[in-house]
Structures are given as structure tokens and as C-alpha cells.
Design a protein around this motif. Structure first.
Motif, PDB file in Angstrom:
ATOM      1  N   UNK A   1      -1.812  -5.827  13.041  1.00  0.00           N
ATOM      2  CA  UNK A   1      -2.342  -6.387  11.802  1.00  0.00           C
ATOM      3  C   UNK A   1      -1.980  -7.860  11.708  1.00  0.00           C
ATOM      4  N   UNK A   2      -2.794  -8.587  11.003  1.00  0.00           N
ATOM      5  CA  UNK A   2      -2.511 -10.002  10.823  1.00  0.00           C
ATOM      6  C   UNK A   2      -1.820 -10.215   9.475  1.00  0.00           C
ATOM      7  N   UNK A  15      -2.051  -7.106  -3.027  1.00  0.00           N
ATOM      8  CA  UNK A  15      -0.673  -6.610  -3.100  1.00  0.00           C
ATOM      9  C   UNK A  15      -0.523  -5.462  -4.093  1.00  0.00           C
ATOM     10  N   UNK A  16      -0.887  -5.710  -5.346  1.00  0.00           N
ATOM     11  CA  UNK A  16      -0.620  -4.719  -6.393  1.00  0.00           C
ATOM     12  C   UNK A  16      -1.512  -3.485  -6.314  1.00  0.00           C
ATOM     13  N   UNK A  17      -2.654  -3.586  -5.653  1.00  0.00           N
ATOM     14  CA  UNK A  17      -3.521  -2.420  -5.498  1.00  0.00           C
ATOM     15  C   UNK A  17      -3.307  -1.723  -4.161  1.00  0.00           C
ATOM     16  N   UNK A  18      -2.360  -2.241  -3.360  1.00  0.00           N
ATOM     17  CA  UNK A  18      -2.101  -1.680  -2.033  1.00  0.00           C
ATOM     18  C   UNK A  18      -1.228  -0.437  -2.101  1.00  0.00           C
ATOM     19  N   UNK A  19      -1.487   0.474  -1.196  1.00  0.00           N
ATOM     20  CA  UNK A  19      -0.605   1.625  -1.013  1.00  0.00           C
ATOM     21  C   UNK A  19       0.373   1.270   0.103  1.00  0.00           C
ATOM     22  N   UNK A  20       1.579   1.792   0.012  1.00  0.00           N
ATOM     23  CA  UNK A  20       2.566   1.534   1.056  1.00  0.00           C
ATOM     24  C   UNK A  20       3.371   0.274   0.781  1.00  0.00           C
ATOM     25  N   UNK A  21       4.005  -0.228   1.839  1.00  0.00           N
ATOM     26  CA  UNK A  21       4.938  -1.347   1.734  1.00  0.00           C
ATOM     27  C   UNK A  21       4.241  -2.669   2.073  1.00  0.00           C
ATOM     28  N   UNK A  22       4.418  -3.649   1.188  1.00  0.00           N
ATOM     29  CA  UNK A  22       3.920  -5.003   1.441  1.00  0.00           C
ATOM     30  C   UNK A  22       5.087  -5.974   1.253  1.00  0.00           C
ATOM     31  N   UNK A  41       8.490 -13.811  10.819  1.00  0.00           N
ATOM     32  CA  UNK A  41       7.528 -12.919  10.161  1.00  0.00           C
ATOM     33  C   UNK A  41       6.381 -12.549  11.102  1.00  0.00           C
ATOM     34  N   UNK A  42       5.958 -13.504  11.945  1.00  0.00           N
ATOM     35  CA  UNK A  42       4.898 -13.220  12.936  1.00  0.00           C
ATOM     36  C   UNK A  42       5.352 -12.098  13.876  1.00  0.00           C
ATOM     37  N   UNK A  43       6.586 -12.228  14.389  1.00  0.00           N
ATOM     38  CA  UNK A  43       7.136 -11.200  15.282  1.00  0.00           C
ATOM     39  C   UNK A  43       7.266  -9.868  14.562  1.00  0.00           C
ATOM     40  N   UNK A  44       7.799  -9.927  13.349  1.00  0.00           N
ATOM     41  CA  UNK A  44       8.002  -8.721  12.553  1.00  0.00           C
ATOM     42  C   UNK A  44       6.677  -8.012  12.302  1.00  0.00           C
ATOM     43  N   UNK A  45       5.622  -8.786  12.062  1.00  0.00           N
ATOM     44  CA  UNK A  45       4.306  -8.221  11.795  1.00  0.00           C
ATOM     45  C   UNK A  45       3.866  -7.305  12.942  1.00  0.00           C
ATOM     46  N   UNK A  46       4.126  -7.744  14.174  1.00  0.00           N
ATOM     47  CA  UNK A  46       3.770  -6.924  15.335  1.00  0.00           C
ATOM     48  C   UNK A  46       4.605  -5.655  15.418  1.00  0.00           C
ATOM     49  N   UNK A  47       5.848  -5.728  14.968  1.00  0.00           N
ATOM     50  CA  UNK A  47       6.767  -4.592  15.084  1.00  0.00           C
ATOM     51  C   UNK A  47       6.639  -3.569  13.961  1.00  0.00           C
ATOM     52  N   UNK A  48       6.167  -3.990  12.791  1.00  0.00           N
ATOM     53  CA  UNK A  48       6.060  -3.052  11.671  1.00  0.00           C
ATOM     54  C   UNK A  48       4.607  -2.697  11.358  1.00  0.00           C
ATOM     55  N   UNK A  49       3.719  -3.059  12.263  1.00  0.00           N
ATOM     56  CA  UNK A  49       2.304  -2.765  12.076  1.00  0.00           C
ATOM     57  C   UNK A  49       2.114  -1.274  11.825  1.00  0.00           C
ATOM     58  N   UNK A  50       1.389  -0.939  10.782  1.00  0.00           N
ATOM     59  CA  UNK A  50       1.194   0.462  10.426  1.00  0.00           C
ATOM     60  C   UNK A  50       2.228   0.963   9.428  1.00  0.00           C
TER      61      UNK A  50
END
Length: 106
Positions: A1-2, A15-22, A41-50
Motif C-alpha cells: 500500500x502507498x 481516516x475517520x471512516x476507515x476500518x482498522x488501524x490508521x 514511515x516508507x519502510x514501515x508502510x511496506x512491513x505493515x501492509x494489510x
């Protein structure tokens, strides 16, 4: 995810209408620690995708969202779960600390 760039206008939808963790990073282009956390954050994005979405709010362009959530200094990362703010960290944090933050709210 980007990583999602969020504005005052899109905050509710993104953000506020999203389900899950943001994870929402409140930042500004002139802020040194904000620049330092960006690649983390870029690296983290790849690791927590999903597991989590990472979003960024430029506080200079979107002051309404920053003031709504009491952002006084940047970078501030606020964790939202199912649209509600559940956690907040201020300042430069390591990738491991941020990853733990995501895991804590799974």
C-alpha cells in the motif's frame, strides 16, 4: 500500500471512516525530525501492509485537522482504530517503536 496524503477536506473519508488501524503523521516540510521520520514511515508502510494504513497530514496546508486533534508539536503520530484516536506519540520514533504501536492496536 502507498502512504495516503490526507487534507482537511478528506480527513473524515480517509481516516475517520476507515476500518482498522490508521497511523496519521502530522508533519511540515520545514521540520527536520519530520524529514527524518519520512523514510522510516516508507519502510514501515511496506512491513505493515494489510495491518495498517499510513497517512500524512501537512499541518501548514491543513491546520484544521491538526488543531482538532491537539497537535502542538511535530512530528506527531496519532493512531486511529476504526475511526477513533486511540494513541499518540510525539517526536522522532524508531521504526520498531512505530511497529509496536501498530501491533498494540491490532
Amino acid at each position: 500500500m502507498a502512504i495516503v496524503n490526507v487534507s482537511d477536506q478528506s480527513f473524515n473519508n480517509d481516516v475517520e471512516s476507515s476500518q482498522g488501524v490508521v497511523l496519521v503523521d502530522f508533519w511540515a516540510p520545514w521540520c527536520g525530525p519530520c524529514k527524518a521520520i519520512a523514510p522510516i514511515l516508507e519502510e514501515l508502510d511496506g512491513e505493515v501492509s494489510g495491518q495498517a494504513t499510513i497517512a500524512k497530514v501537512n499541518v501548514d496546508e491543513n491546520p484544521e485537522s491538526a488543531s482538532r486533534f491537539g497537535v502542538m508539536s511535530i512530528p506527531t503520530i496519532i493512531v486511529f482504530k476504526d475511526g477513533q484516536p486511540v494513541d499518540k506519540v510525539v517526536g522522532l520514533n524508531s521504526k520498531d517503536a512505530l511497529k509496536s504501536l501498530v501491533a498494540k492496536h491490532q
